[in-house]
Design a protein around this motif. Structure first.
Motif, PDB file in Angstrom:
ATOM      1  N   ASN A 183     -32.040  16.165 -47.709  1.00 26.47           N
ATOM      2  CA  ASN A 183     -32.707  17.108 -48.598  1.00 26.47           C
ATOM      3  C   ASN A 183     -31.952  18.438 -48.627  1.00 26.47           C
ATOM      4  OD1 ASN A 183     -34.589  18.143 -50.355  1.00 26.47           O
ATOM      5  ND2 ASN A 183     -36.011  18.722 -48.738  1.00 26.47           N
ATOM      6  N   LYS A 184     -31.537  18.892 -47.464  1.00 27.11           N
ATOM      7  CA  LYS A 184     -30.799  20.147 -47.359  1.00 27.11           C
ATOM      8  C   LYS A 184     -29.467  20.050 -48.117  1.00 27.11           C
ATOM      9  CE  LYS A 184     -29.103  23.344 -43.840  1.00 27.11           C
ATOM     10  NZ  LYS A 184     -28.930  23.552 -42.401  1.00 27.11           N
ATOM     11  N   MET A 185     -28.750  18.926 -47.955  1.00 27.50           N
ATOM     12  CA  MET A 185     -27.465  18.741 -48.640  1.00 27.50           C
ATOM     13  C   MET A 185     -27.653  18.711 -50.156  1.00 27.50           C
ATOM     14  SD  MET A 185     -25.539  16.022 -46.099  1.00 27.50           S
ATOM     15  CE  MET A 185     -24.760  15.241 -47.453  1.00 27.50           C
ATOM     16  N   VAL A 186     -28.692  18.051 -50.610  1.00 28.72           N
ATOM     17  CA  VAL A 186     -28.951  17.973 -52.043  1.00 28.72           C
ATOM     18  C   VAL A 186     -29.268  19.353 -52.601  1.00 28.72           C
ATOM     19  CG1 VAL A 186     -30.603  17.103 -53.751  1.00 28.72           C
ATOM     20  CG2 VAL A 186     -29.624  15.559 -52.061  1.00 28.72           C
ATOM     21  N   MET A 187     -30.064  20.106 -51.902  1.00 31.65           N
ATOM     22  CA  MET A 187     -30.416  21.456 -52.368  1.00 31.65           C
ATOM     23  C   MET A 187     -29.170  22.336 -52.424  1.00 31.65           C
ATOM     24  SD  MET A 187     -34.300  21.862 -51.810  1.00 31.65           S
ATOM     25  CE  MET A 187     -34.333  23.538 -51.805  1.00 31.65           C
ATOM     26  N   GLU A 188     -28.317  22.271 -51.387  1.00 36.75           N
ATOM     27  CA  GLU A 188     -27.087  23.071 -51.404  1.00 36.75           C
ATOM     28  C   GLU A 188     -26.175  22.657 -52.554  1.00 36.75           C
ATOM     29  OE1 GLU A 188     -25.358  22.538 -47.568  1.00 36.75           O
ATOM     30  OE2 GLU A 188     -26.788  23.864 -46.562  1.00 36.75           O
ATOM     31  N   THR A 189     -26.074  21.371 -52.773  1.00 31.93           N
ATOM     32  CA  THR A 189     -25.232  20.866 -53.863  1.00 31.93           C
ATOM     33  C   THR A 189     -25.769  21.338 -55.207  1.00 31.93           C
ATOM     34  OG1 THR A 189     -24.715  18.906 -52.554  1.00 31.93           O
ATOM     35  CG2 THR A 189     -24.272  18.788 -54.882  1.00 31.93           C
ATOM     36  N   ASN A 190     -27.071  21.274 -55.374  1.00 34.81           N
ATOM     37  CA  ASN A 190     -27.673  21.742 -56.625  1.00 34.81           C
ATOM     38  C   ASN A 190     -27.385  23.226 -56.837  1.00 34.81           C
ATOM     39  OD1 ASN A 190     -28.710  19.329 -57.495  1.00 34.81           O
ATOM     40  ND2 ASN A 190     -30.734  19.673 -56.606  1.00 34.81           N
ATOM     41  N   GLU A 191     -27.512  24.011 -55.775  1.00 30.49           N
ATOM     42  CA  GLU A 191     -27.290  25.450 -55.904  1.00 30.49           C
ATOM     43  C   GLU A 191     -25.838  25.778 -56.230  1.00 30.49           C
ATOM     44  OE1 GLU A 191     -28.657  27.107 -52.233  1.00 30.49           O
ATOM     45  OE2 GLU A 191     -30.771  26.759 -52.697  1.00 30.49           O
ATOM     46  N   GLN A 192     -24.907  25.038 -55.661  1.00 27.26           N
ATOM     47  CA  GLN A 192     -23.490  25.341 -55.857  1.00 27.26           C
ATOM     48  C   GLN A 192     -22.924  24.694 -57.116  1.00 27.26           C
ATOM     49  OE1 GLN A 192     -21.595  24.025 -52.303  1.00 27.26           O
ATOM     50  NE2 GLN A 192     -22.451  25.656 -51.037  1.00 27.26           N
ATOM     51  N   MET A 193     -23.250  23.448 -57.353  1.00 26.80           N
ATOM     52  CA  MET A 193     -22.577  22.676 -58.389  1.00 26.80           C
ATOM     53  C   MET A 193     -23.235  22.784 -59.756  1.00 26.80           C
ATOM     54  SD  MET A 193     -20.076  21.394 -56.776  1.00 26.80           S
ATOM     55  CE  MET A 193     -19.422  19.968 -57.594  1.00 26.80           C
ATOM     56  N   VAL A 194     -24.518  22.891 -59.810  1.00 25.65           N
ATOM     57  CA  VAL A 194     -25.223  22.812 -61.081  1.00 25.65           C
ATOM     58  C   VAL A 194     -24.801  23.908 -62.057  1.00 25.65           C
ATOM     59  CG1 VAL A 194     -27.511  22.983 -62.150  1.00 25.65           C
ATOM     60  CG2 VAL A 194     -27.141  21.473 -60.215  1.00 25.65           C
ATOM     61  N   PRO A 195     -24.753  25.183 -61.684  1.00 24.99           N
ATOM     62  CA  PRO A 195     -24.389  26.208 -62.681  1.00 24.99           C
ATOM     63  C   PRO A 195     -22.990  25.981 -63.279  1.00 24.99           C
ATOM     64  CG  PRO A 195     -25.391  27.246 -60.782  1.00 24.99           C
ATOM     65  CD  PRO A 195     -25.178  25.807 -60.432  1.00 24.99           C
ATOM     66  N   THR A 196     -22.001  25.691 -62.449  1.00 26.83           N
ATOM     67  CA  THR A 196     -20.653  25.477 -62.979  1.00 26.83           C
ATOM     68  C   THR A 196     -20.599  24.203 -63.810  1.00 26.83           C
ATOM     69  OG1 THR A 196     -19.995  24.360 -60.938  1.00 26.83           O
ATOM     70  CG2 THR A 196     -19.547  26.720 -61.086  1.00 26.83           C
ATOM     71  N   ASP A 197     -21.295  23.171 -63.351  1.00 29.35           N
ATOM     72  CA  ASP A 197     -21.304  21.927 -64.112  1.00 29.35           C
ATOM     73  C   ASP A 197     -21.995  22.095 -65.461  1.00 29.35           C
ATOM     74  OD1 ASP A 197     -19.932  20.641 -62.134  1.00 29.35           O
ATOM     75  OD2 ASP A 197     -21.692  19.626 -61.264  1.00 29.35           O
ATOM     76  N   GLU A 210     -22.159  24.842 -67.226  1.00 21.04           N
ATOM     77  CA  GLU A 210     -21.252  25.576 -68.112  1.00 21.04           C
ATOM     78  C   GLU A 210     -20.149  24.658 -68.643  1.00 21.04           C
ATOM     79  OE1 GLU A 210     -19.791  28.924 -65.951  1.00 21.04           O
ATOM     80  OE2 GLU A 210     -21.774  29.817 -65.717  1.00 21.04           O
ATOM     81  N   ASP A 211     -19.581  23.842 -67.755  1.00 23.07           N
ATOM     82  CA  ASP A 211     -18.540  22.903 -68.186  1.00 23.07           C
ATOM     83  C   ASP A 211     -19.088  21.904 -69.201  1.00 23.07           C
ATOM     84  OD1 ASP A 211     -16.686  24.131 -66.575  1.00 23.07           O
ATOM     85  OD2 ASP A 211     -16.871  22.676 -64.919  1.00 23.07           O
ATOM     86  N   LEU A 220     -19.575  19.756 -74.492  1.00 19.89           N
ATOM     87  CA  LEU A 220     -20.460  19.342 -75.571  1.00 19.89           C
ATOM     88  C   LEU A 220     -20.156  20.076 -76.869  1.00 19.89           C
ATOM     89  CD1 LEU A 220     -23.938  18.916 -73.841  1.00 19.89           C
ATOM     90  CD2 LEU A 220     -22.499  17.144 -74.820  1.00 19.89           C
ATOM     91  N   SER A 221     -19.837  21.365 -76.770  1.00 23.51           N
ATOM     92  CA  SER A 221     -19.487  22.096 -77.993  1.00 23.51           C
ATOM     93  C   SER A 221     -18.191  21.547 -78.589  1.00 23.51           C
ATOM     94  CB  SER A 221     -19.382  23.593 -77.725  1.00 23.51           C
ATOM     95  OG  SER A 221     -18.288  23.861 -76.854  1.00 23.51           O
ATOM     96  N   ASP A 222     -17.221  21.195 -77.733  1.00 23.01           N
ATOM     97  CA  ASP A 222     -15.988  20.571 -78.231  1.00 23.01           C
ATOM     98  C   ASP A 222     -16.278  19.227 -78.888  1.00 23.01           C
ATOM     99  OD1 ASP A 222     -14.520  22.700 -77.308  1.00 23.01           O
ATOM    100  OD2 ASP A 222     -13.852  21.691 -75.472  1.00 23.01           O
ATOM    101  N   VAL A 223     -17.135  18.452 -78.246  1.00 19.85           N
ATOM    102  CA  VAL A 223     -17.486  17.139 -78.797  1.00 19.85           C
ATOM    103  C   VAL A 223     -18.209  17.302 -80.127  1.00 19.85           C
ATOM    104  CG1 VAL A 223     -18.977  15.127 -78.436  1.00 19.85           C
ATOM    105  CG2 VAL A 223     -17.511  15.930 -76.591  1.00 19.85           C
ATOM    106  N   ILE A 224     -19.099  18.285 -80.212  1.00 22.54           N
ATOM    107  CA  ILE A 224     -19.824  18.520 -81.465  1.00 22.54           C
ATOM    108  C   ILE A 224     -18.853  18.925 -82.566  1.00 22.54           C
ATOM    109  CG2 ILE A 224     -21.446  20.112 -82.587  1.00 22.54           C
ATOM    110  CD1 ILE A 224     -23.103  20.005 -79.988  1.00 22.54           C
TER     111      ILE A 224
END
Length: 154
Positions: free
Chosen positions: A49-63, A65-66, A71-75
């Motif tokens: 649970n701790k690892m998932v929460m850390e991953t969500n906090e670190q990876m989600v915002p950058t992911d 944005e990417d 998606l805008s390029d694909v559109i």
């Protein structure tokens, strides 16, 4: 009678009351997972649970944005492809209409040629009928002229 009621109560509790058996099973289950394993599964789940929460906090915002950029390029690409497909479809429609117009023009030319042939045939019929009528009138006129000449000589 009391002894019979007591015996019946004992038999009933042994046959129908399953609480002692269930309690024993619960105690065994708790002892197996809490005491023998020492909360190992609980600690593993907490770590996950701790690892998932850390991953969500670190990876989600950058992911996110990417993904938005991708998606805008694909559109944009999809819109360009859609525009190109519409142009191809428009060209095909114009070609089809041009072919249809050409076919209609050829058909009209054929119909016009048939119309002219029919008019020529009708003209020839009218001319032939006119020639017959003229010859009949000429014949009658010449007969009348002969008759008139006979009457004027007499």
């Amino acid at each position: 009678m009391d002894k019979i009621a007591k015996d019946v109560g004992d038999i009933q509790s042994r046959l129908l009351d399953h609480r002692p058996v269930i309690n024993a099973e619960i105690r065994y289950f708790v002892r197996e997972f809490e005491e023998k394993r020492g909360y190992r599964e609980c600690r593993l789940l907490e770590n996950l649970n701790k690892m998932v929460m850390e991953t969500n906090e670190q990876m989600v915002p950058t992911d996110v944005e990417d993904m938005n950029k991708q998606l805008s390029d694909v559109i944009k690409r999809l819109e360009a492809a859609n525009h190109m497909a519409e142009r191809v479809q428009q060209r095909e429609l114009e070609a089809q209409q041009s072919n249809q117009l050409q076919t209609n023009l050829e058909q009209l030319k054929e119909e016009w040629a048939e119309f002219l042939k029919e008019q020529q045939r009708l003209k020839e019929e009218v001319d032939a009928e006119h020639a017959r009528a003229v010859s009949e009138v000429s014949t009658r006129y010449s007969e009348k002229k002969k008759d008139l000449a006979k009457f004027s000589l007499m």
